[in-house]
Design an enzyme around this catalytic site. Structure first.
Site, mmCIF file in Angstrom:
data_model
loop_
_atom_site.group_PDB
_atom_site.id
_atom_site.type_symbol
_atom_site.label_atom_id
_atom_site.label_comp_id
_atom_site.label_asym_id
_atom_site.label_seq_id
_atom_site.Cartn_x
_atom_site.Cartn_y
_atom_site.Cartn_z
ATOM 1 N N HIS A 1 0.817 -1.207 0.000
ATOM 2 C CA HIS A 1 0.000 0.000 0.000
ATOM 3 C C HIS A 1 0.859 1.270 0.000
ATOM 4 C CE1 HIS A 1 -4.207 -1.697 1.164
ATOM 5 N NE2 HIS A 1 -3.552 -2.505 0.362
ATOM 6 N N HIS B 1 -1.261 -12.421 -2.470
ATOM 7 C CA HIS B 1 -2.250 -13.178 -1.705
ATOM 8 C C HIS B 1 -1.842 -14.627 -1.463
ATOM 9 C CE1 HIS B 1 -5.384 -9.948 -2.978
ATOM 10 N NE2 HIS B 1 -4.495 -9.511 -2.104
HETATM 11 C C1 HEM Z 1 -5.702 -6.766 -7.458
HETATM 12 C C2 HEM Z 1 -5.758 -5.916 -6.516
HETATM 13 C C3 HEM Z 1 -5.822 -6.270 -5.054
HETATM 14 C C4 HEM Z 1 -6.933 -6.315 -4.287
HETATM 15 C C5 HEM Z 1 -8.347 -6.015 -4.709
HETATM 16 C C6 HEM Z 1 -6.514 -6.667 -2.976
HETATM 17 C C7 HEM Z 1 -7.376 -6.805 -1.902
HETATM 18 C C8 HEM Z 1 -7.014 -7.165 -0.620
HETATM 19 C C9 HEM Z 1 -7.880 -7.237 0.509
HETATM 20 C C10 HEM Z 1 -9.369 -6.939 0.512
HETATM 21 C C11 HEM Z 1 -7.154 -7.630 1.574
HETATM 22 C C12 HEM Z 1 -7.621 -7.847 3.002
HETATM 23 C C13 HEM Z 1 -7.183 -6.746 3.924
HETATM 24 C C14 HEM Z 1 -7.582 -7.069 5.335
HETATM 25 O O1 HEM Z 1 -8.790 -7.204 5.566
HETATM 26 O O2 HEM Z 1 -6.715 -7.225 6.207
HETATM 27 C C15 HEM Z 1 -5.821 -7.825 1.107
HETATM 28 C C16 HEM Z 1 -4.809 -8.268 1.902
HETATM 29 C C17 HEM Z 1 -3.534 -8.469 1.456
HETATM 30 N N1 HEM Z 1 -3.030 -8.080 0.244
HETATM 31 FE FE1 HEM Z 1 -4.129 -7.534 -1.388
HETATM 32 N N2 HEM Z 1 -5.188 -6.868 -2.965
HETATM 33 C C18 HEM Z 1 -4.704 -6.622 -4.211
HETATM 34 C C19 HEM Z 1 -3.412 -6.681 -4.611
HETATM 35 C C20 HEM Z 1 -2.345 -6.999 -3.789
HETATM 36 C C21 HEM Z 1 -0.963 -6.957 -4.160
HETATM 37 C C22 HEM Z 1 -0.441 -6.491 -5.504
HETATM 38 C C23 HEM Z 1 -0.257 -7.358 -3.084
HETATM 39 C C24 HEM Z 1 1.242 -7.493 -2.917
HETATM 40 C C25 HEM Z 1 2.076 -7.782 -3.865
HETATM 41 C C26 HEM Z 1 -1.174 -7.671 -2.041
HETATM 42 C C27 HEM Z 1 -0.829 -8.172 -0.809
HETATM 43 C C28 HEM Z 1 -1.709 -8.405 0.221
HETATM 44 C C29 HEM Z 1 -1.358 -9.068 1.465
HETATM 45 C C30 HEM Z 1 -0.001 -9.638 1.828
HETATM 46 C C31 HEM Z 1 -2.507 -9.102 2.241
HETATM 47 C C32 HEM Z 1 -2.666 -9.754 3.615
HETATM 48 C C33 HEM Z 1 -2.633 -8.786 4.737
HETATM 49 C C34 HEM Z 1 -2.611 -9.451 6.074
HETATM 50 O O3 HEM Z 1 -2.335 -10.660 6.161
HETATM 51 O O4 HEM Z 1 -2.846 -8.764 7.081
HETATM 52 N N3 HEM Z 1 -2.436 -7.423 -2.486
HETATM 53 N N4 HEM Z 1 -5.753 -7.527 -0.221
#
Ligand code: HEM
Length: 724
Positions: free
Chosen positions: A99, A267
């Site tokens: 982010h 993810h």
């Molecule tokens: C396509 C676009 C993306 C969408 C719509 C998206 C959406 C989300 C959402 C809704 C969450 C949950 C947040 C929470 O409730 O804690 C999340 C978590 C996460 N996202 Fe994405 N994401 C996207 C792209 C990415 C990218 C590009 C990365 C990194 C390269 C990423 C890495 C992560 C990680 C590591 C988490 C887990 C956070 C945790 O474990 O606390 N995301 N994402």
């Protein structure tokens, strides 16, 4: 005035009853005024480190191995006040780093992770950044330990890298060098909406066609980093999500393969948090009470933390082993059918049909329970969209290839806004040249500068040709992501050579002459272009009665087409300084805002912009081959005539259509000159006029020449990081 407007009748002597008016600014009263503040943000006065402190030098003394060791240990050192899911902070740290970096957009180079702006509003309180305040606060002991040697901006990205490494990914590298800012940014336009997460519609001419999103925006809704995880405007439809994902990632310079790698790789670890009622979550950090001490989104239900956390509102992990870098994302995506369901917080999410018990991840707080994995609408797009699907299948079949593509894309995501490779600091900085770094080979420094200048002076080029070409070559530079500029002489290459604003025919003729001089003397073409501009400026100063030598350092290199990622140079086309609008005869009202924007991107102050425009007008270096805006009968001399005539009370200023103005003598009504809208701003805007007056004063011509040469030199060298 209500003396208590700042906070009622408390006894605090500092704020209450203050006479400082924090509410109504000039911009509130006159919203169409030019907001010159954007040029003066991050003033030395906001910087607690003082002007002597140079972070980029300081970080070279950091013990990198010690920081890495601490970060690895940190990942599994769960704290009761914000417990780690499955005892590992990796997912949270990666989301924080993503982010931080993911706000970058190619159109204006703004956003991104290079400044530590996530500490400040609005980003610290964006709905999409829920609970990243906890991620940063968890890191505070490490930040505190390494102090000034390690900026927040570097630490946020490094923590993401260390998280991946501790979960088994071989990363591509890491470079230090992101100095922190100390105040919120004023220049970044995040959208016109006044409501968080307002529907996407107002950002697009046509919501069905994501390419119609307003520039320079890249996110689909106010307060999101990229797309809505629940679908377009919260309505689930993976194929529509795919189109938005494609457009938003393209606006960050990511292609389809990089986009799939990043989404899947992101993810592969961590989870979504929505195990509770999203409606009862407290204020964001910026709006929360003092007792929050900078933390927001207080969750009053259950324990409010760990398994009861509510962030996005979706709930669950994507993979069976969310603390391990593996191929589990594609395994689950392709092994099962997925159906649309609701999270406990009521958000749309996809869950597998008839999943085997052993493929379910265990609960993040209670390992004795297994839970369904989930996919967001954007994740489903990786399977449903035919182009993404083909890439996903390739990654699924070849995990090593997936890891390699992801590692490179992650490096690009987190380093793109740092500029050229020479700015990278630290033992993990990769040496390979990557095309998105805009590589430029080292240039020759061992040639005779005076001999080159003499040849240029005898070449028959006019002052206007020399000065315009140097300016056009240098003006693409933008400090927001440190791209563009004179180094590389990319003005010879597509797309720059064909831009209207560069007047391709004139440019080709001038370059023909300058390239000949470069090959005769051994200087790079990039250096010769700048030297020609300097010769022009020196001639103009001489014509005004001043002998000056414009400072110069040799060593620019010449890039080739193979070193140039042409599509990613397109956004550097200078429509923002209004030249192209001018040529296209749609010289928009608001051209002065575009000029202001460009000035900010070039890293110039309002004062430098004033002297540059005045000097360019004096030298007759207008673009478009017109004479509009030449305010002088002594064209070609670096005089203060622009300012003198602009402030002359005997002149009147009369619009003559197409945003042109005739300057007439008040007594005789004779037309003296013609000016553009942008010229007139320097006489009408009260701040710019105050600068114009400085140079119109009788005793300040020498100061003008000196200031012009300084501002010119700054522009010509803005991209010379090799000199730093
Ligand atoms: C396509 C676009 C993306 C969408 C719509 C998206 C959406 C989300 C959402 C809704 C969450 C949950 C947040 C929470 O409730 O804690 C999340 C978590 C996460 N996202 Fe994405 N994401 C996207 C792209 C990415 C990218 C590009 C990365 C990194 C390269 C990423 C890495 C992560 C990680 C590591 C988490 C887990 C956070 C945790 O474990 O606390 N995301 N994402």
């Amino acid at each position: 005035m209500d003396g208590n407007k700042l906070g009622g009748a408390g006894g605090c002597p500092v704020m209450h009853g203050s006479h400082t008016d924090l509410e109504a600014t000039v911009m509130d009263w006159w919203p169409n005024a030019l907001n010159l503040d954007i040029l003066h943000q991050h003033d030395a006065k906001t910087n607690p480190m003082g002007e002597e402190f140079d972070y980029r030098e300081e970080v070279k003394t950091l013990d990198h191995d010690a920081v890495k060791k601490d970060l690895y240990a940190f990942m599994t050192d769960s704290q009761d006040w914000w417990p780690a899911d499955w005892g590992h902070y990796g997912g949270l740290m990666i989301r924080m780093a993503w982010h931080a970096a993911g706000t970058y957009r190619l159109a204006d180079g703004r956003g991104g992770g290079a400044t530590g702006n996530q500490r400040f509003a609005p980003l610290n309180s964006w709905p999409d950044n829920v609970n990243l305040d906890k991620a940063r606060r968890l890191l505070w002991p490490i930040k505190k330990k390494y102090g000034n040697k390690l900026s927040w901006a570097d630490l946020l990205i490094l923590a993401g890298n260390a998280a991946y490494e501790s979960m088994g990914l071989k990363t591509y590298g890491f470079a230090y060098g992101r100095a922190d800012i100390w105040a919120p940014e004023k220049d970044v336009y995040w959208g016109a909406e006044k409501e968080w997460l307002a529907p996407s519609d107002s950002r697009y001419d046509n919501l069905e066609d994501p390419s119609t999103m307003e520039n320079p925006l890249a996110a689909v809704q106010m307060g999101l980093i990229y797309v809505n995880p629940e679908g377009v405007n919260g309505k689930s439809d993976p194929l529509k999500s795919a189109l938005q994902v494609r457009e938003t990632f393209a606006r960050m310079a990511m292609d389809d393969e990089e986009t799939v790698a990043l989404t899947a790789g992101g993810h592969t670890v961590g989870k979504c948090h929505g195990n509770g009622n999203a409606d009862v979550i407290g204020e964001s950090p910026e709006g929360a009470g003092l007792e929050g001490q900078g933390l927001g989104w207080h969750n009053p239900t259950g324990t409010g933390v760990g398994g009861d956390t509510v962030s996005s509102g979706l709930e669950g992990a994507w993979t069976t082993n969310p603390t391990r870098w593996d191929n589990g994302y594609f395994y689950l995506l392709f092994t099962y059918d997925w159906e649309l369901t609701k999270s406990p917080a009521g958000a749309n999410q996809w869950e597998p049909v008839n999943i085997k018990e052993e493929d379910k991840p265990v609960d993040s707080a209670n390992p004795s329970v297994r839970r369904n994995p989930i996919m967001t609408d954007a994740d489903m797009a990786m399977k449903m969209d035919p182009i993404y699907r083909e890439i996903s299948e390739k990654f699924y079949k070849n995990p090593d290839y997936f890891s390699e593509v992801f590692a490179r894309a992650w490096f690009k995501l987190t380093h793109r806004d740092m500029g050229p490779k020479v700015r990278y600091i630290g033992p993990e900085a990769p040496q390979e040249d990557l095309i998105w770094q805009d590589p430029v080979p080292a240039g020759n420094t061992g040639y005779d500068v005076d001999a080159v200048k003499a040849k240029i002076a005898q070449s028959g080029l006019s002052m206007s040709e020399m000065v315009s070409t140097a300016w056009d070559s240098a003006r693409t530079y933008r400090g927001s992501d440190m791209r563009g500029g004179a180094n590389g002489a990319r003005i010879r290459l597509a797309p720059q050579k064909d831009w209207d604003g560069n007047e391709p025919d004139r440019l080709a003729k001038v370059l023909g002459v300058l390239e000949g001089i470069a090959s005769d003397t051994g200087a790079s073409i990039a250096d010769v272009i700048v030297l020609a501009g300097n010769v022009g400026v020196e001639q103009a100063a001489k014509a005004a009665g001043f002998d000056v030598t414009v400072p110069f350092s040799a060593g620019r290199g010449d890039a080739t087409d193979e070193m140039t990622d042409a599509p990613s140079f397109e956004p550097l086309e200078p429509i923002h300084d209004a030249y192209r609008n001018w040529l296209k005869k749609d010289y928009a009202v608001g051209a002065e805002e575009l000029m202001l924007d460009r000035t900010q991107l070039m890293g110039l102050t309002a004062h430098e912009m004033t002297v540059l425009v005045g000097g360019m007008r004096a030298m007759g270096t207008n673009h478009g081959g017109t004479k509009h805006g030449v305010f002088t009968d002594r064209e070609g001399a670096l005089t203060t005539d622009f300012f003198v005539n602009l402030t002359d009370i005997n002149n009147t200023w009369n619009p003559v259509g197409n945003n042109l103005y005739e300057i007439r003598d008040r007594k005789t009504d004779a037309v003296k000159w013609t000016a553009t809208r942008v010229d007139l701003v320097f006489g009408s805007n009260s701040v710019l006029r105050s600068y114009a007056e400085v140079y119109a004063q009788d005793d300040n011509t020498e100061k003008f020449v000196k200031d012009f040469v300084a501002a010119w030199t700054k522009v010509m060298n803005a991209d010379r990081f090799d000199l730093a």
